[in-house]
Design an enzyme around this catalytic site. Structure first.
Site, PDB file in Angstrom:
ATOM      1  N   SER A  50      35.165  32.953  38.971  1.00 29.20           N
ATOM      2  CA  SER A  50      35.917  33.528  40.001  1.00 29.20           C
ATOM      3  C   SER A  50      36.803  34.669  39.535  1.00 29.20           C
ATOM      4  O   SER A  50      36.581  35.401  38.680  1.00 29.20           O
ATOM      5  CB  SER A  50      36.645  32.316  40.954  1.00 29.20           C
ATOM      6  OG  SER A  50      37.348  32.760  41.904  1.00 29.20           O
ATOM      7  N   HIS A  51      38.035  34.426  39.614  1.00 29.99           N
ATOM      8  CA  HIS A  51      39.392  35.173  39.317  1.00 29.99           C
ATOM      9  C   HIS A  51      39.893  35.245  37.924  1.00 29.99           C
ATOM     10  O   HIS A  51      40.686  35.572  37.580  1.00 29.99           O
ATOM     11  CB  HIS A  51      40.597  34.742  40.555  1.00 29.99           C
ATOM     12  CG  HIS A  51      40.747  33.603  40.514  1.00 29.99           C
ATOM     13  ND1 HIS A  51      40.296  32.697  41.343  1.00 29.99           N
ATOM     14  CD2 HIS A  51      41.825  32.866  39.921  1.00 29.99           C
ATOM     15  CE1 HIS A  51      40.682  31.411  40.848  1.00 29.99           C
ATOM     16  NE2 HIS A  51      41.547  31.618  40.200  1.00 29.99           N
ATOM     17  N   ASP A  88      38.346  39.382  44.719  1.00 28.61           N
ATOM     18  CA  ASP A  88      38.494  38.942  43.199  1.00 28.61           C
ATOM     19  C   ASP A  88      37.176  38.727  42.570  1.00 28.61           C
ATOM     20  O   ASP A  88      36.001  39.787  43.000  1.00 28.61           O
ATOM     21  CB  ASP A  88      38.892  37.557  43.458  1.00 28.61           C
ATOM     22  CG  ASP A  88      37.529  36.565  43.902  1.00 28.61           C
ATOM     23  OD1 ASP A  88      36.972  36.961  44.657  1.00 28.61           O
ATOM     24  OD2 ASP A  88      37.645  35.242  43.366  1.00 28.61           O
ATOM     25  N   ASP A 126      34.258  37.180  41.754  1.00 25.82           N
ATOM     26  CA  ASP A 126      33.084  37.062  42.447  1.00 25.82           C
ATOM     27  C   ASP A 126      32.920  37.268  43.907  1.00 25.82           C
ATOM     28  O   ASP A 126      31.974  37.099  44.574  1.00 25.82           O
ATOM     29  CB  ASP A 126      32.733  35.409  42.097  1.00 25.82           C
ATOM     30  CG  ASP A 126      33.480  34.545  42.877  1.00 25.82           C
ATOM     31  OD1 ASP A 126      34.853  35.012  43.216  1.00 25.82           O
ATOM     32  OD2 ASP A 126      33.050  33.500  43.352  1.00 25.82           O
ATOM     33  N   ASP A 135      34.791  36.520  46.569  1.00 26.73           N
ATOM     34  CA  ASP A 135      34.787  35.622  47.626  1.00 26.73           C
ATOM     35  C   ASP A 135      36.356  35.631  48.380  1.00 26.73           C
ATOM     36  O   ASP A 135      36.473  35.099  49.283  1.00 26.73           O
ATOM     37  CB  ASP A 135      34.294  34.211  47.450  1.00 26.73           C
ATOM     38  CG  ASP A 135      35.083  33.392  46.334  1.00 26.73           C
ATOM     39  OD1 ASP A 135      35.951  34.288  45.415  1.00 26.73           O
ATOM     40  OD2 ASP A 135      34.726  32.521  46.029  1.00 26.73           O
ATOM     41  N   ARG A 136      37.128  35.981  47.577  1.00 25.66           N
ATOM     42  CA  ARG A 136      38.669  36.175  47.801  1.00 25.66           C
ATOM     43  C   ARG A 136      39.065  37.598  48.457  1.00 25.66           C
ATOM     44  O   ARG A 136      38.365  38.592  48.018  1.00 25.66           O
ATOM     45  CB  ARG A 136      39.562  35.691  47.071  1.00 25.66           C
ATOM     46  CG  ARG A 136      39.485  34.418  46.395  1.00 25.66           C
ATOM     47  CD  ARG A 136      40.467  34.072  45.173  1.00 25.66           C
ATOM     48  NE  ARG A 136      40.449  32.704  44.798  1.00 25.66           N
ATOM     49  CZ  ARG A 136      41.241  31.962  44.180  1.00 25.66           C
ATOM     50  NH1 ARG A 136      42.475  32.568  43.996  1.00 25.66           N
ATOM     51  NH2 ARG A 136      41.360  30.723  43.869  1.00 25.66           N
ATOM     52  N   LYS A 138      33.466  31.242  51.090  1.00 32.00           N
ATOM     53  CA  LYS A 138      34.324  32.354  51.437  1.00 32.00           C
ATOM     54  C   LYS A 138      33.982  33.846  51.255  1.00 32.00           C
ATOM     55  O   LYS A 138      33.047  33.820  50.168  1.00 32.00           O
ATOM     56  CB  LYS A 138      35.798  31.893  51.116  1.00 32.00           C
ATOM     57  CG  LYS A 138      36.032  31.841  49.527  1.00 32.00           C
ATOM     58  CD  LYS A 138      37.438  31.349  49.176  1.00 32.00           C
ATOM     59  CE  LYS A 138      37.574  31.308  47.601  1.00 32.00           C
ATOM     60  NZ  LYS A 138      37.577  29.927  47.181  1.00 32.00           N
TER      61      LYS A 138
HETATM   62  C1  G1P Z   1      42.014  27.292  43.872  1.00 32.17           C
HETATM   63  C2  G1P Z   1      42.097  27.367  45.122  1.00 32.17           C
HETATM   64  C3  G1P Z   1      41.321  27.036  46.098  1.00 32.17           C
HETATM   65  C4  G1P Z   1      39.954  27.418  46.041  1.00 32.17           C
HETATM   66  C5  G1P Z   1      39.556  27.392  44.650  1.00 32.17           C
HETATM   67  C6  G1P Z   1      38.369  28.372  44.442  1.00 32.17           C
HETATM   68  O1  G1P Z   1      41.451  26.000  43.482  1.00 32.17           O
HETATM   69  O2  G1P Z   1      43.503  26.900  45.078  1.00 32.17           O
HETATM   70  O3  G1P Z   1      41.709  26.855  47.477  1.00 32.17           O
HETATM   71  O4  G1P Z   1      39.112  26.854  46.710  1.00 32.17           O
HETATM   72  O5  G1P Z   1      40.572  27.990  43.573  1.00 32.17           O
HETATM   73  O6  G1P Z   1      38.451  29.610  44.667  1.00 32.17           O
HETATM   74  P1  G1P Z   1      42.601  25.062  42.599  1.00 32.17           P
HETATM   75  O7  G1P Z   1      42.785  25.791  41.222  1.00 32.17           O
HETATM   76  O8  G1P Z   1      43.751  24.892  43.513  1.00 32.17           O
HETATM   77  O9  G1P Z   1      41.874  23.717  42.422  1.00 32.17           O
HETATM   78 ZN    ZN Z   2      36.450  33.756  43.714  1.00 29.14          ZN
END
Ligand code: G1P
Ligand code: ZN
Length: 549
Positions: free
Chosen positions: A113-114, A277, A279, A281-282, A376
């Site tokens: 992800s990010h 982000d 990937d 999704d954000r 998302k």
């Molecule tokens: C974080 C975000 C959560 C999201 C996840 C994946 O998870 O808070 O809302 O679904 O990334 O993108 P966390 O690090 O809080 O477990």
């Molecule tokens: Zn992501």
């Protein structure tokens, strides 16, 4: 096709977190590490003769290497076909769409992800089921259980695939099809939104800036925003995918997307700004010198959803993760539709969407989406906003600014002032100590008065899935005040270094005149309460949060 069975030894740290298994690249590069996890996934599935697997990732370092391995293991484990995005690229929402659109058995998405990318940074892998959504907890638990006892994995002796060449290749019993990473997803967006209204808005001079943060949405933004909607090429920034994401941290928030923030807060700023982000999704939504809190964005999309063709018949219901503000609850109440409160993580929305109970979902962590996929979706949220602005502009005959739309929403529903403070990479024992200390006060906190705020109740959030009855416990500690305000403490399930402690702060006021526009100022008293109840500073030695959103 020769299949090799390779002896291995179990790694005991392959427990998937909020969104799959995330570790440093160096951990994944250990002999057998990736293979063990992939075999553990396959061993939990019943793979039928004609099963197709979707594979793709966010383009970060190690993506292509992992894909070649997964293809060879899919061949050895009985898959008939693998669908893979060109160059190994599929954004997370696009992968979800591909799984659903081609009715594949499931998919493996390679992403952290990010989190930053590169040889010394992070990599990740997760399994999505046939509905296109992240595997539910019972599946991830089963994968983890397998990974602890694995002794061998299977891999086919076949050549690497040319991931650049669109088309089919047959390798023994396996067919590998390299597909265009973008077009199916862009076609889906064109079905959901009023592209001609958005096109007219952009032609009328409404200006935007989209920041892909050197990550996977670059090619999607080019195709959708520029090629199909006619935005100028200069509307895009950082849209070339690099394996290191430009050395940055592709998390679309005010801290990490500062390059875009600087553009939107400068003189002659564009009317609209957005970022996505690693990937895809954000999303972060900005107006000219204005930031939209993700929780508000969800509420505003819900309140205006009838302006979007896909949702003009109304919403079945909405859902938000527990730490997300209650702004959308107020919209649901007005629309007389149900609103569900789930634990953090998109996987909890899947059952609700599959059962037709909800249409829109969101999380405070810059995640918004709908039942068009089971993840998302960053660009989808951007298009929601552009569609809403275009429709309002058409109806009123003049542009509606992002700020005007948000303020009109607050005037109608009141404002849930909201902020999240993250303390990243603190020693795990310290973080656990803070959580234990708060829990030890569960009996004494109720009725205690802190300035304007009196504690009503405290608990550790748990959730029973209304569809399959599964119970998830330990999902975040809540201190709920009598006035409806609240503080939530939660440990992140996606970090790869020490522990990340998140504090979520929310205060509601029906009269927006009572609140300072800056959430940090408006929430100052609650921030003090959170620090005093948790003894965070004393226990972690940290003076300030790493990130404030
Ligand atoms: C974080 C975000 C959560 C999201 C996840 C994946 O998870 O808070 O809302 O679904 O990334 O993108 P966390 O690090 O809080 O477990
Ligand atoms: Zn992501």
């Amino acid at each position: 096709m020769r299949i090799q069975t390779v002896s291995t030894h179990a790694f005991l740290d392959q427990k998937p977190g909020t969104s799959g298994l995330r570790k440093k690249v160096k951990v994944f590069q250990q002999a057998h590490y990736l293979e063990n996890f992939v075999q553990s996934i396959f061993d939990t599935l019943t793979i039928e003769g004609d099963a197709t697997l979707t594979v793709g990732g966010d383009g970060r370092f190690y993506n292509k290497t992992a894909i070649q391995t997964i293809i060879k293991m899919a061949a050895a484990n009985g898959f008939a076909k693998v669908l893979v995005g060109q160059d190994g690229i599929l954004s997370t929402p696009a992968a979800s769409h591909v799984i659903r659109h081609y009715e594949t058995f499931g998919g493996i998405i390679l992403s952290a992800s990010h989190n930053p990318a590169g040889p010394t940074e992070d990599f990740g892998i997760k399994y999505n089921t046939a509905n296109g959504g992240p595997a539910p907890e019972k599946v991830t638990e089963a994968i983890f259980a397998k990974s602890k006892t694995i002794t061998q994995y299977k891999v086919a002796d076949i050549a690497d695939i040319d991931l650049n060449a669109i088309g089919e290749t047959r390798l023994g019993d396996l067919t590998v099809q390299v597909i265009n990473s973008v077009s199916d997803y862009a076609d889906l967006m064109a079905k959901l939104f009023d592209f001609s209204a958005i096109k007219s808005l952009l032609q009328s001079g409404f200006s935007l800036k989209f920041d892909a943060m050197h990550a996977v949405t670059g090619p999607y933004a080019k195709e959708i925003l520029v090629d199909r909607l006619g935005a100028r090429a200069t509307s895009l920034m950082n849209c070339d995918v690099s394996e290191t994401f430009g050395g940055g941290h592709p998390d679309p928030n005010l801290t990490y997307a500062h390059e875009l923030v600087d553009v939107l807060y400068a003189n002659n700023a564009p009317d609209f700004g957005a970022a996505s982000d690693g990937d895809g999704d954000r999303n972060m939504i900005l107006g000219n010198a204005f930031f939209v809190t993700p929780s508000d964005s969800l509420a505003i999309i819900a309140a205006n959803s009838r302006l979007i063709p896909a949702y003009k018949q109304g919403l079945a219901g909405v859902a938000r993760s527990m730490p997300t503000s209650g702004a959308v609850d107020r919209v649901a109440k007005k629309l007389s539709i149900p609103c569900y409160e789930t634990p953090t993580g998109w996987k909890f929305f899947g059952n609700l969407m599959d059962a037709g109970k909800v249409t829109l979902c969101g999380e405070e962590s810059f995640g918004t989406g709908s039942n068009h996929v089971r993840e998302k979706d960053g660009l989808w949220a951007v298009l929601c906003w552009l569609n809403i602005i275009a429709a309002k502009t058409k109806a009123l005959g003049k542009w509606q600014s992002v700020e005007a739309i948000v303020k009109a929403h607050w005037a109608e529903y009141g404002r849930n002032v909201y902020s999240r403070h993250d303390y990243e990479a603190i020693p795990t024992e310290d973080a656990n100590g803070v959580m234990a200390h708060i829990k030890s006060q569960f009996l004494t906190l109720p009725n205690q008065v802190f300035g304007r705020y009196t504690v009503n109740t405290c608990d550790d959030f748990s959730y029973t899935d209304p569809i399959d009855g599964s119970l998830s416990t330990g999902q975040g500690v809540r201190i709920l005040f009598k006035c409806g305000s609240r503080i939530v403490f939660r440990l992140s399930g996606t970090g790869t270094e020490g522990a990340t402690l998140r504090i979520y702060l929310e205060a509601y006021d029906p009269d927006i005149a009572n609140h300072h526009l800056d959430a940090q100022v408006a929430l100052a008293e609650m921030i003090e309460i959170a620090l005093s109840v948790s003894q965070l500073k004393q226990r972690s030695g940290r003076e300030a949060p790493t990130v404030i959103t």
